[in-house]
Design a protein around this motif. Structure first.
Motif, PDB file in Angstrom:
ATOM      1  N   THR A 126       0.817  -1.212   0.000  1.00 43.41           N
ATOM      2  CA  THR A 126       0.000   0.000   0.000  1.00 43.41           C
ATOM      3  C   THR A 126       0.847   1.257   0.000  1.00 43.41           C
ATOM      4  O   THR A 126       0.329   2.350  -0.200  1.00 43.41           O
ATOM      5  N   SER A 127       2.153   1.119   0.237  1.00 44.21           N
ATOM      6  CA  SER A 127       3.017   2.286   0.395  1.00 44.21           C
ATOM      7  C   SER A 127       3.955   2.513  -0.776  1.00 44.21           C
ATOM      8  O   SER A 127       4.453   3.620  -0.968  1.00 44.21           O
ATOM      9  N   ILE A 128       4.227   1.490  -1.566  1.00 44.92           N
ATOM     10  CA  ILE A 128       5.208   1.603  -2.638  1.00 44.92           C
ATOM     11  C   ILE A 128       4.795   2.632  -3.674  1.00 44.92           C
ATOM     12  O   ILE A 128       5.539   3.588  -3.958  1.00 44.92           O
ATOM     13  N   THR A 129       3.615   2.461  -4.254  1.00 42.42           N
ATOM     14  CA  THR A 129       3.185   3.370  -5.328  1.00 42.42           C
ATOM     15  C   THR A 129       3.051   4.810  -4.853  1.00 42.42           C
ATOM     16  O   THR A 129       3.595   5.718  -5.499  1.00 42.42           O
ATOM     17  N   PRO A 130       2.350   5.088  -3.731  1.00 35.47           N
ATOM     18  CA  PRO A 130       2.252   6.486  -3.310  1.00 35.47           C
ATOM     19  C   PRO A 130       3.596   7.104  -2.953  1.00 35.47           C
ATOM     20  O   PRO A 130       3.827   8.284  -3.216  1.00 35.47           O
ATOM     21  N   ALA A 131       4.506   6.313  -2.354  1.00 37.95           N
ATOM     22  CA  ALA A 131       5.813   6.857  -1.964  1.00 37.95           C
ATOM     23  C   ALA A 131       6.596   7.316  -3.177  1.00 37.95           C
ATOM     24  O   ALA A 131       7.107   8.451  -3.225  1.00 37.95           O
ATOM     25  N   PHE A 132       6.680   6.481  -4.197  1.00 36.94           N
ATOM     26  CA  PHE A 132       7.489   6.827  -5.365  1.00 36.94           C
ATOM     27  C   PHE A 132       6.737   7.750  -6.336  1.00 36.94           C
ATOM     28  O   PHE A 132       7.359   8.558  -7.025  1.00 36.94           O
ATOM     29  N   LEU A 133       5.412   7.640  -6.352  1.00 38.07           N
ATOM     30  CA  LEU A 133       4.646   8.583  -7.169  1.00 38.07           C
ATOM     31  C   LEU A 133       4.835   9.998  -6.647  1.00 38.07           C
ATOM     32  O   LEU A 133       4.984  10.957  -7.421  1.00 38.07           O
ATOM     33  N   SER A 134       4.874  10.134  -5.338  1.00 34.52           N
ATOM     34  CA  SER A 134       5.087  11.449  -4.727  1.00 34.52           C
ATOM     35  C   SER A 134       6.489  11.970  -5.008  1.00 34.52           C
ATOM     36  O   SER A 134       6.680  13.132  -5.372  1.00 34.52           O
ATOM     37  N   SER A 135       7.501  11.110  -4.833  1.00 35.83           N
ATOM     38  CA  SER A 135       8.884  11.567  -5.020  1.00 35.83           C
ATOM     39  C   SER A 135       9.162  11.939  -6.465  1.00 35.83           C
ATOM     40  O   SER A 135       9.787  12.980  -6.743  1.00 35.83           O
ATOM     41  N   TYR A 136       8.701  11.141  -7.400  1.00 35.78           N
ATOM     42  CA  TYR A 136       8.910  11.473  -8.816  1.00 35.78           C
ATOM     43  C   TYR A 136       8.132  12.724  -9.190  1.00 35.78           C
ATOM     44  O   TYR A 136       8.602  13.568  -9.968  1.00 35.78           O
ATOM     45  N   GLY A 137       6.930  12.859  -8.633  1.00 36.98           N
ATOM     46  CA  GLY A 137       6.134  14.061  -8.909  1.00 36.98           C
ATOM     47  C   GLY A 137       6.811  15.326  -8.403  1.00 36.98           C
ATOM     48  O   GLY A 137       6.794  16.369  -9.077  1.00 36.98           O
ATOM     49  N   ILE A 138       7.424  15.237  -7.226  1.00 38.86           N
ATOM     50  CA  ILE A 138       8.124  16.399  -6.654  1.00 38.86           C
ATOM     51  C   ILE A 138       9.301  16.810  -7.537  1.00 38.86           C
ATOM     52  O   ILE A 138       9.494  17.998  -7.844  1.00 38.86           O
ATOM     53  N   ILE A 139      10.110  15.831  -7.974  1.00 37.27           N
ATOM     54  CA  ILE A 139      11.273  16.146  -8.796  1.00 37.27           C
ATOM     55  C   ILE A 139      10.856  16.733 -10.139  1.00 37.27           C
ATOM     56  O   ILE A 139      11.437  17.716 -10.617  1.00 37.27           O
ATOM     57  N   ILE A 140       9.836  16.164 -10.758  1.00 37.25           N
ATOM     58  CA  ILE A 140       9.364  16.692 -12.044  1.00 37.25           C
ATOM     59  C   ILE A 140       8.822  18.100 -11.874  1.00 37.25           C
ATOM     60  O   ILE A 140       9.036  18.980 -12.734  1.00 37.25           O
ATOM     61  N   ARG A 157     -19.144   6.685   4.255  1.00 36.92           N
ATOM     62  CA  ARG A 157     -20.166   6.079   3.402  1.00 36.92           C
ATOM     63  C   ARG A 157     -19.926   4.584   3.253  1.00 36.92           C
ATOM     64  O   ARG A 157     -18.784   4.144   3.127  1.00 36.92           O
ATOM     65  N   PRO A 158     -20.990   3.784   3.278  1.00 44.07           N
ATOM     66  CA  PRO A 158     -20.822   2.342   3.055  1.00 44.07           C
ATOM     67  C   PRO A 158     -20.359   2.084   1.628  1.00 44.07           C
ATOM     68  O   PRO A 158     -20.551   2.922   0.744  1.00 44.07           O
ATOM     69  N   GLY A 159     -19.746   0.924   1.405  1.00 42.70           N
ATOM     70  CA  GLY A 159     -19.179   0.648   0.097  1.00 42.70           C
ATOM     71  C   GLY A 159     -19.614  -0.678  -0.481  1.00 42.70           C
ATOM     72  O   GLY A 159     -20.174  -1.533   0.200  1.00 42.70           O
ATOM     73  N   ILE A 160     -19.339  -0.840  -1.773  1.00 41.70           N
ATOM     74  CA  ILE A 160     -19.568  -2.121  -2.434  1.00 41.70           C
ATOM     75  C   ILE A 160     -18.592  -3.160  -1.899  1.00 41.70           C
ATOM     76  O   ILE A 160     -18.925  -4.320  -1.691  1.00 41.70           O
ATOM     77  N   THR A 161     -17.360  -2.726  -1.674  1.00 46.37           N
ATOM     78  CA  THR A 161     -16.357  -3.591  -1.070  1.00 46.37           C
ATOM     79  C   THR A 161     -15.637  -2.801   0.017  1.00 46.37           C
ATOM     80  O   THR A 161     -15.807  -1.581   0.113  1.00 46.37           O
ATOM     81  N   GLY A 162     -14.851  -3.487   0.842  1.00 45.85           N
ATOM     82  CA  GLY A 162     -14.193  -2.799   1.947  1.00 45.85           C
ATOM     83  C   GLY A 162     -13.076  -3.621   2.534  1.00 45.85           C
ATOM     84  O   GLY A 162     -12.806  -4.756   2.110  1.00 45.85           O
ATOM     85  N   TRP A 163     -12.394  -3.054   3.523  1.00 37.19           N
ATOM     86  CA  TRP A 163     -11.267  -3.710   4.174  1.00 37.19           C
ATOM     87  C   TRP A 163     -11.690  -5.020   4.830  1.00 37.19           C
ATOM     88  O   TRP A 163     -10.978  -6.021   4.764  1.00 37.19           O
ATOM     89  N   ASP A 192      -7.824   2.999  -0.206  1.00 35.70           N
ATOM     90  CA  ASP A 192      -8.888   2.628  -1.137  1.00 35.70           C
ATOM     91  C   ASP A 192      -8.326   1.940  -2.373  1.00 35.70           C
ATOM     92  O   ASP A 192      -8.904   0.968  -2.884  1.00 35.70           O
ATOM     93  N   LEU A 193      -7.206   2.443  -2.883  1.00 33.62           N
ATOM     94  CA  LEU A 193      -6.586   1.841  -4.061  1.00 33.62           C
ATOM     95  C   LEU A 193      -6.159   0.408  -3.764  1.00 33.62           C
ATOM     96  O   LEU A 193      -6.384  -0.506  -4.574  1.00 33.62           O
ATOM     97  N   PHE A 194      -5.563   0.188  -2.598  1.00 37.97           N
ATOM     98  CA  PHE A 194      -5.126  -1.155  -2.235  1.00 37.97           C
ATOM     99  C   PHE A 194      -6.314  -2.101  -2.081  1.00 37.97           C
ATOM    100  O   PHE A 194      -6.275  -3.250  -2.533  1.00 37.97           O
ATOM    101  N   ILE A 195      -7.392  -1.627  -1.448  1.00 40.87           N
ATOM    102  CA  ILE A 195      -8.586  -2.459  -1.294  1.00 40.87           C
ATOM    103  C   ILE A 195      -9.175  -2.793  -2.655  1.00 40.87           C
ATOM    104  O   ILE A 195      -9.652  -3.907  -2.895  1.00 40.87           O
ATOM    105  N   GLY A 196      -9.132  -1.828  -3.571  1.00 46.60           N
ATOM    106  CA  GLY A 196      -9.621  -2.079  -4.924  1.00 46.60           C
ATOM    107  C   GLY A 196      -8.841  -3.193  -5.607  1.00 46.60           C
ATOM    108  O   GLY A 196      -9.427  -4.077  -6.260  1.00 46.60           O
ATOM    109  N   ILE A 197      -7.510  -3.174  -5.444  1.00 44.62           N
ATOM    110  CA  ILE A 197      -6.668  -4.222  -6.032  1.00 44.62           C
ATOM    111  C   ILE A 197      -6.981  -5.567  -5.392  1.00 44.62           C
ATOM    112  O   ILE A 197      -7.094  -6.591  -6.076  1.00 44.62           O
TER     113      ILE A 197
END
Length: 438
Positions: free
Chosen positions: A91-105, A381-387, A420-425
């Protein structure tokens, strides 16, 4: 017999090698070496196959330096948020590197520096793939070892997955294995002054010391509570920034999904109609956001007579081998297709894609009598799927509900776009395998 012995020895040797390799890959120097080779040097080599270096020297230098900075910054964030044992690295890999690459760009854009978008993209993809593969391997073969300060919860902690415990009865015993992080119930009134002094000194010396409650929550993915006042959420409301944004994202994506899936929904409706007599859509009142009632829609998966005859609290609970489920119903329940009509509930704001599942009126009233703080789950809010849906099976008792509630509270506490992204996956995995489906 000799063949079986050789096979057993070979299997044991492979397991030992896998554990040693996992221990090595957990170390910072090996993780960073792999990340720099794949995320910094490999994109340069790939780019060099298609471009002439002298013509793009400034872009090469900037891109090389920028991707190196992005890898290092992303790795620091990744290590920080996964420092607690049991923290789900995926759950942490994508947001961590998406943030770092976004900052540098963003910095390159403001300073108007030349850089290669393709080199950055290749670097980001290779880096995230490296850490996803690494995290998967380490999680599978490596078991963390923690030192446990004597407490009354030794047996409870011993049953937690993914950790090997070393019990320390005295500070002297803990001093003999100072390389091990310590786990202690910091609220234990029986903690002796000797232990308190020792823990303070060890913390000053840089030894990692965890609170028992944090470790249990991290390893189980649940927030254990006995009273609402004991929740350590800081505040009871979820993330106030993401919550309103999520509502607009839900509405927009639900509208798109309804438009794209409409032919498929019609085919499913036709199949249900031909399979058994009765309406295609099943309507039922549920308790939703902020405790308000709403009508939830589902594709009918049971016989109409069963719904009429089982108009009781027990009838609201569905077992895996429930005889009320129709032939088409078994498939659409296993793959979660029966939930798709709730896209309309999402579009009009009664539900979300992801959140605690809404319960029936009878079950909600029963749970509220047994668990006083049950209604707290309605804060999102309730969801279709959840943790809870991707971590727990069927709910058939108050004890199961309490466990499900702990998953729901964990979701509220860690309410974010990345959760939410991780739960979706994970939900996609459930749909493909059927594991955890209700």
């Amino acid at each position: 017999m000799n063949t079986l012995s050789h096979l057993a020895v070979g299997t044991e040797q492979r397991e030992k090698f896998s554990r040693r390799l996992a221990d090595a890959l957990f170390r910072i120097r090996y993780q960073l070496t792999g990340a720099i080779l794949l995320g910094v040097l490999a994109p340069v080599i790939l780019r060099g196959q298609f471009e002439r270096l002298p013509d793009q020297i400034a872009s090469y230098d900037n891109s090389l330096f920028g991707t190196l900075c992005a890898v290092l910054i992303g790795y620091m964030v990744f290590r920080k948020v996964t420092a607690l044992p049991g923290s789900n690295a995926f759950t942490s890999i994508t947001p961590a590197f998406l943030s770092s690459y976004g900052i540098i760009i963003a910095i390159f854009f403001v300073l108007r520096l030349e850089y290669s978008r393709y080199q950055f993209l290749a670097s980001f993809v290779l880096t995230t793939c490296w850490f996803i593969a690494l995290s998967y391997y380490v999680a599978r073969f490596r078991q963390a070892t923690l030192g446990l300060v004597s407490s009354e919860r030794v047996q409870d902690l011993a049953s937690l997955p993914g950790v090997s415990w070393v019990n320390f009865a005295t500070p002297e015993a803990a001093s003999r294995q100072r390389h091990l992080p310590l786990v202690v119930n910091l609220r234990d009134p029986k903690l002796s002054p000797e232990w308190e002094r020792y823990l303070a000194e060890e913390a000053i010396a840089g030894r990692v010391i965890y609170n028992t409650k944090q470790i249990v929550e991290s390893l189980e993915g649940r927030v254990r509570v006995d009273h609402l006042s004991e929740n350590s959420f800081g505040h009871l409301a979820p993330d106030s920034i993401y919550a309103p944004a999520k509502r607009y994202i839900d509405a927009a994506t639900a509208a798109v999904a309804l438009f794209i899936l409409s032919p498929f929904l019609l085919l499913v409706a036709l199949w249900i109609k031909l399979d058994t007599p009765g309406p295609v859509i099943f309507r039922q009142e549920r308790i939703g956001y902020r405790g308000k009632r709403f009508t939830m829609f589902k594709f009918r998966s049971m016989t109409v007579q069963a719904h009429d005859e089982k108009n009781t609290r027990d009838g609201d609970m569905t077992q895996s081998d429930d005889t009320r489920i129709t032939r088409s119903g078994r498939f659409i329940r296993k793959t979660r297709i029966d939930e798709l009509p709730q896209l309309w509930n999402i579009f009009i704001g009664e539900m979300s894609w992801i959140g605690p599942r809404p319960e029936t009126l009878r079950l909600s009233a029963w749970y509220e009598q047994e668990i006083p703080f049950y209604r707290y789950r309605h804060i999102v809010r309730p969801g279709i799927t959840g943790w809870a849906q991707v971590n727990q099976g069927h709910v058939t008792s108050v004890d199961d509900v309490r466990r499900k509630l702990e998953f729901d509270f964990y979701y509220v506490k860690h309410f974010s776009m990345w959760t939410d992204l991780f739960i979706g996956i994970q939900t996609v995995r459930v749909m493909l395998t059927g594991h955890g489906a209700k």
